[in-house]
Design a protein around this motif. Sequence first.
Motif, PDB file in Angstrom:
ATOM      1  N   ASN A  64      -9.641 -17.117  40.348  1.00 11.73           N
ATOM      2  CA  ASN A  64      -8.208 -17.376  40.516  1.00 11.73           C
ATOM      3  C   ASN A  64      -7.606 -18.169  39.355  1.00 11.73           C
ATOM      4  N   CYS A  65      -7.885 -17.722  38.136  1.00  7.39           N
ATOM      5  CA  CYS A  65      -7.245 -18.335  36.964  1.00  7.39           C
ATOM      6  C   CYS A  65      -5.998 -17.562  36.558  1.00  7.39           C
ATOM      7  N   PHE A  66      -5.620 -16.547  37.336  1.00 11.22           N
ATOM      8  CA  PHE A  66      -4.456 -15.665  37.137  1.00 11.22           C
ATOM      9  C   PHE A  66      -4.743 -14.546  36.150  1.00 11.22           C
ATOM     10  N   GLY A  67      -5.854 -14.596  35.412  1.00 15.06           N
ATOM     11  CA  GLY A  67      -6.079 -13.647  34.328  1.00 15.06           C
ATOM     12  C   GLY A  67      -6.393 -12.246  34.793  1.00 15.06           C
ATOM     13  N   ALA A  68      -7.300 -12.114  35.785  1.00 15.89           N
ATOM     14  CA  ALA A  68      -7.749 -10.802  36.248  1.00 15.89           C
ATOM     15  C   ALA A  68      -8.111  -9.917  35.059  1.00 15.89           C
ATOM     16  N   CYS A  69      -8.932 -10.450  34.173  1.00 14.41           N
ATOM     17  CA  CYS A  69      -9.288  -9.727  32.955  1.00 14.41           C
ATOM     18  C   CYS A  69     -10.209  -8.557  33.274  1.00 14.41           C
ATOM     19  N   ARG A  70      -9.991  -7.463  32.567  1.00 17.34           N
ATOM     20  CA  ARG A  70     -10.815  -6.259  32.729  1.00 17.34           C
ATOM     21  C   ARG A  70     -11.900  -6.282  31.660  1.00 17.34           C
ATOM     22  N   ILE A  71     -13.151  -6.184  32.090  1.00 17.35           N
ATOM     23  CA  ILE A  71     -14.285  -6.391  31.198  1.00 17.35           C
ATOM     24  C   ILE A  71     -15.167  -5.146  31.179  1.00 17.35           C
ATOM     25  N   LYS A  72     -15.437  -4.669  29.981  1.00 17.16           N
ATOM     26  CA  LYS A  72     -16.336  -3.523  29.800  1.00 17.16           C
ATOM     27  C   LYS A  72     -17.771  -4.037  29.693  1.00 17.16           C
ATOM     28  N   CYS A  73     -18.615  -3.618  30.626  1.00 18.49           N
ATOM     29  CA  CYS A  73     -20.010  -4.043  30.648  1.00 18.49           C
ATOM     30  C   CYS A  73     -20.886  -2.939  30.065  1.00 18.49           C
ATOM     31  N   THR A  74     -21.755  -3.315  29.139  1.00 14.95           N
ATOM     32  CA  THR A  74     -22.758  -2.386  28.620  1.00 14.95           C
ATOM     33  C   THR A  74     -24.053  -2.608  29.393  1.00 14.95           C
ATOM     34  N   ILE A  75     -24.601  -1.519  29.934  1.00 16.77           N
ATOM     35  CA  ILE A  75     -25.778  -1.614  30.803  1.00 16.77           C
ATOM     36  C   ILE A  75     -26.931  -0.854  30.168  1.00 16.77           C
ATOM     37  N   ARG A  76     -28.068  -1.516  30.068  1.00 19.90           N
ATOM     38  CA  ARG A  76     -29.261  -0.899  29.487  1.00 19.90           C
ATOM     39  C   ARG A  76     -30.472  -1.269  30.338  1.00 19.90           C
ATOM     40  N   GLU A  77     -31.208  -0.266  30.735  1.00 16.06           N
ATOM     41  CA  GLU A  77     -32.410  -0.477  31.550  1.00 16.06           C
ATOM     42  C   GLU A  77     -32.098  -1.303  32.808  1.00 16.06           C
ATOM     43  N   GLY A  78     -30.933  -1.018  33.375  1.00 13.61           N
ATOM     44  CA  GLY A  78     -30.556  -1.684  34.614  1.00 13.61           C
ATOM     45  C   GLY A  78     -30.069  -3.100  34.464  1.00 13.61           C
ATOM     46  N   LYS A  79     -29.840  -3.562  33.214  1.00 16.83           N
ATOM     47  CA  LYS A  79     -29.361  -4.925  32.973  1.00 16.83           C
ATOM     48  C   LYS A  79     -28.110  -4.888  32.097  1.00 16.83           C
ATOM     49  N   ILE A  80     -27.207  -5.840  32.323  1.00 17.81           N
ATOM     50  CA  ILE A  80     -26.043  -5.975  31.453  1.00 17.81           C
ATOM     51  C   ILE A  80     -26.479  -6.638  30.150  1.00 17.81           C
ATOM     52  N   VAL A  81     -26.114  -6.034  29.000  1.00 20.41           N
ATOM     53  CA  VAL A  81     -26.511  -6.596  27.706  1.00 20.41           C
ATOM     54  C   VAL A  81     -25.313  -6.963  26.838  1.00 20.41           C
ATOM     55  N   ASN A  82     -24.095  -6.603  27.266  1.00 19.11           N
ATOM     56  CA  ASN A  82     -22.934  -6.938  26.436  1.00 19.11           C
ATOM     57  C   ASN A  82     -21.667  -6.875  27.266  1.00 19.11           C
ATOM     58  N   PHE A  83     -20.693  -7.712  26.889  1.00 20.45           N
ATOM     59  CA  PHE A  83     -19.352  -7.694  27.486  1.00 20.45           C
ATOM     60  C   PHE A  83     -18.329  -7.496  26.376  1.00 20.45           C
ATOM     61  N   ALA A  84     -17.225  -6.839  26.710  1.00 22.16           N
ATOM     62  CA  ALA A  84     -16.101  -6.699  25.784  1.00 22.16           C
ATOM     63  C   ALA A  84     -14.847  -6.490  26.618  1.00 22.16           C
ATOM     64  N   PRO A  85     -13.682  -6.791  26.058  1.00 22.09           N
ATOM     65  CA  PRO A  85     -12.447  -6.506  26.801  1.00 22.09           C
ATOM     66  C   PRO A  85     -12.310  -5.011  27.079  1.00 22.09           C
ATOM     67  N   ALA A  86     -11.952  -4.648  28.295  1.00 21.14           N
ATOM     68  CA  ALA A  86     -11.665  -3.254  28.636  1.00 21.14           C
ATOM     69  C   ALA A  86     -10.157  -3.056  28.565  1.00 21.14           C
ATOM     70  N   PRO A  87      -9.696  -1.879  28.179  1.00 23.40           N
ATOM     71  CA  PRO A  87      -8.264  -1.682  27.955  1.00 23.40           C
ATOM     72  C   PRO A  87      -7.450  -1.692  29.244  1.00 23.40           C
ATOM     73  N   LEU A  88      -6.265  -2.305  29.159  1.00 25.79           N
ATOM     74  CA  LEU A  88      -5.269  -2.274  30.223  1.00 25.79           C
ATOM     75  C   LEU A  88      -4.061  -1.484  29.726  1.00 25.79           C
ATOM     76  N   LEU A  89      -3.136  -1.217  30.619  1.00 30.88           N
ATOM     77  CA  LEU A  89      -1.965  -0.428  30.233  1.00 30.88           C
ATOM     78  C   LEU A  89      -1.094  -1.164  29.226  1.00 30.88           C
ATOM     79  N   ASP A  90      -1.169  -2.477  29.241  1.00 32.69           N
ATOM     80  CA  ASP A  90      -0.458  -3.296  28.257  1.00 32.69           C
ATOM     81  C   ASP A  90      -1.514  -4.036  27.439  1.00 32.69           C
ATOM     82  N   PRO A  91      -1.639  -3.721  26.146  1.00 35.20           N
ATOM     83  CA  PRO A  91      -2.694  -4.357  25.331  1.00 35.20           C
ATOM     84  C   PRO A  91      -2.538  -5.861  25.208  1.00 35.20           C
ATOM     85  N   ASN A  92      -1.365  -6.409  25.558  1.00 35.03           N
ATOM     86  CA  ASN A  92      -1.194  -7.862  25.560  1.00 35.03           C
ATOM     87  C   ASN A  92      -2.215  -8.546  26.469  1.00 35.03           C
TER      88      ASN A  92
END
Length: 872
Positions: A64-92
């Motif tokens: 509940n920080c108001f952000g509701a950020c969308r995060i792209k998770c990279t999954i390898r061998e059943g484990k998350i190995v990387n995070f990056a911003p995932a695109p929203l309709l407004d790039p802001n």
Amino acid sequence: MLEDTPALESRALTRRGFLKTSALVAGALAAYGGTTLLSGCDQNSIVQMTSNDDTYANCICRVNCFGACRIKCTIREGKIVNFAPAPLLDPNYNRICLRGLTHFQRIYDPDRILYPLKRIEGTKRGTNEFEQITWDEAIELFSSKINEAAEKYGPQSLGIWGASGSLSTINGGGGTPSFMFRFCNFQGATNIQNSVDMAQSHGQSRVVGGNMSSGLGDLINSKYIVTWGYNATESTIHSWHLIADGIDAGAKLVVIDPTYTTLASKADKWFQVKPGTDVALALSLMNVIYSNNLHDVDFLTNYTCAPFLVKPDGTYLRMSDLGMPAQTIPAASPLSAPTVIDPIAVWDTATDAAVNSEDGLAKTPAIEGTFTVAGQKCKTAFSHLIDEFSKYDPEFASEIVGLTPMQIKELALICADGPVAHLSGYGNQAYSTGVTVGAALATLPAITGNYGYEGAQQGTHWKFFPGFNYMPTMFESLADAANMDMTKFHSAKTIPNMCLPDVLEKGTFGFLDSTTGTYKETDWSLKILWQYVGNPMSNTGGTNILKEKVFSKFDFVVTSDNTFTDTCLWSDLILPIPHYFEQAEVHASGEHGFIMYSEKALEPMGESKSDADILRALTPKVKEWKFDATANSGKGGYVWTGEYMAKFFTQTDDEYTQDILTSEYCANLNISVDSLKKNGCMYDGTNPGIPMKGADGRPTFLTETGKVMFYTEHPAPRVNWGQKFDIDFERLPRYKGSFEASSDDVDLRKKFKFVIMSERPRFRVHSSWWSAPWLRELEPEPIVKINPEDAKSLGINNHDYVKVSNDRGHAIAKAIYHAGIRQGTVVYPKGWQEHQHKDGHGWSDLVNPEPDLVGVNGNFMDVLANIELWKG
């Protein structure tokens, strides 16, 4: 340039420290048989970041920080190995913060709860004596406790306390139509409302009907950005770049805060007010604006209650007082009330008569003056407001708020020179006067007409999706809801958590008696507590009182969580739940205008079960109780139907989610489970620009009249149990000292010398992320910031450990000199667990848990205490 504010060398992240932390995480990952995310810091040892076998999932950070950020998770061998911003309709809004980057440390936390745990028989709560049990054993134990208590005391004996640690449609809290909300209603349990950060919204709703902020992208149109108790650079990191965009576009940043925060360091002007005095400041600003003829008469006349006539008894003069009968429109359904149409009267200067404010006949309504109507002297609402703010000329207000008269005048001229964006945080409402803060800050822009055009806004930036259908939480099916079949209706009673000590001691609470329309003290036994999506031991006030008068009074305490928090420590049964990224969800609350689908990236760790799955396992063993008016010798009571609750919880997550998305609002936007899965992110229909502009381009507000109602005819508390309060005081934004921080109690201020304020730190959201190793490297231990002059007068050196204490408790932390802290005030970061402090006592010990009778809200800033050098 602030002096005597050395860098916190103990927080510096060295390469060696980074490697050490990485090694800890690597060990955690290895413990689960997975590959490491990082293995050191040099390029040769970083794990390969892409692979042909990689898969991806777009997830939502649901705190509940108001952000509701969308995060792209990279999954390898059943484990998350990387995070990056995932695109929203407004790039802001494409972003990820330091907290988001450490989600994998929460997922693979070595201390994560993976199996059901039961307190060992014969041990006491709080002693950390638990044993692992099976889910079958956990469900059998929990259901038997619920059934036994319901049979003896009634189904309301189960209290369900949800907070906002996870905001989502199925497994969430924070007012979402979750499966747990349905269970609470259908079982007849008591909904324990988490009363935190709610006062300001109640005050705003009185005046403008809700939150009147635009999207932060609109700040590029503002001339001034004025923040009130809002340190976006720390508490909502993701918001800062949008404020910076406004500054780059030419806006001047003005910060009103007792503390020289990171945001204040970016400001053109910083006004260092005394804690708890924002209402007095707002009234003084209105005084200056009005005295210099800078108020907007046209806006006040046409878009506010300014010309409405008020009778001597404090209520509005209505047309029924002048002989025009009121009309009553019957209720549309058993869940709604009849609508009474009885327009308010205004004084028309063209005809020298009181006329209907709604029929357009008043060509020149008076916004000031007293007029005799039907034998009563009636004064305009604006005249009442003038009477109030006239008390606060800059010279008088200066002593209260801690600014010079010239500073008050300067700030008033800024507020009159629109477009102005007034951005409210949650700091200035965390006092016993929080409701009036919301009302005053919503009124101030109306004086200058600073509503309804680009760059002009006021409020907080947490939006809630308006399209949810809450009927599935109360009716057995959508068809039953459509037909308003009240035999299929279920509803639980609500009690604020701040009232629990009283309720548990007396066994009663005041509920509305539908036959009399008054609040009646009702027998109310609470025996079992189920706490989910929250950590009240860290995030509500008065921890010692919470232990002694709440948790210790329940017969059985259950906590659902995935990390071992202070609340878990005080439980009898702990149920492990998944991390956000281990379950699919729909998320629809935040500062941007999107509803999003959060994909499932991983299988739940260990034996974790979602809240919905826990309910599916629990309800086949929980008895269904229904009220029977003939029971208990005709007094009425609950009887077992002979059936179990499972029949109400057979839907899959997708089926239930589709039900709560079945509304005309969602249909118009083509929002459904299928469309969300396909698109990932969809516009939620809220106006990201100017939410108060109607179809005709004119300002409109969500109040009953569609106008700014700074005068409230019938003020009500946020939660009503029949408590007595000063109704006349609440009708207008009025200033009074708070319980402690701005109290005028001389003896109290002599006893305790310091105002203790909390801050929302960069590295946690409340207590979420309390154990993330990388963040603890940056912020290794609890601190308290103190003005160097105050510290030196007490013999406290920079980095000494100090004891901060009052009659409720104490905490020990490292003192850090900060010349930007107002003298007589200290600041601590919220959300540390008790065991992270030197002697196992946390900051919440010091907080006053007493509810303000109107706001019924946590008072984290409204605290007085003393400070001394700790000699432990």
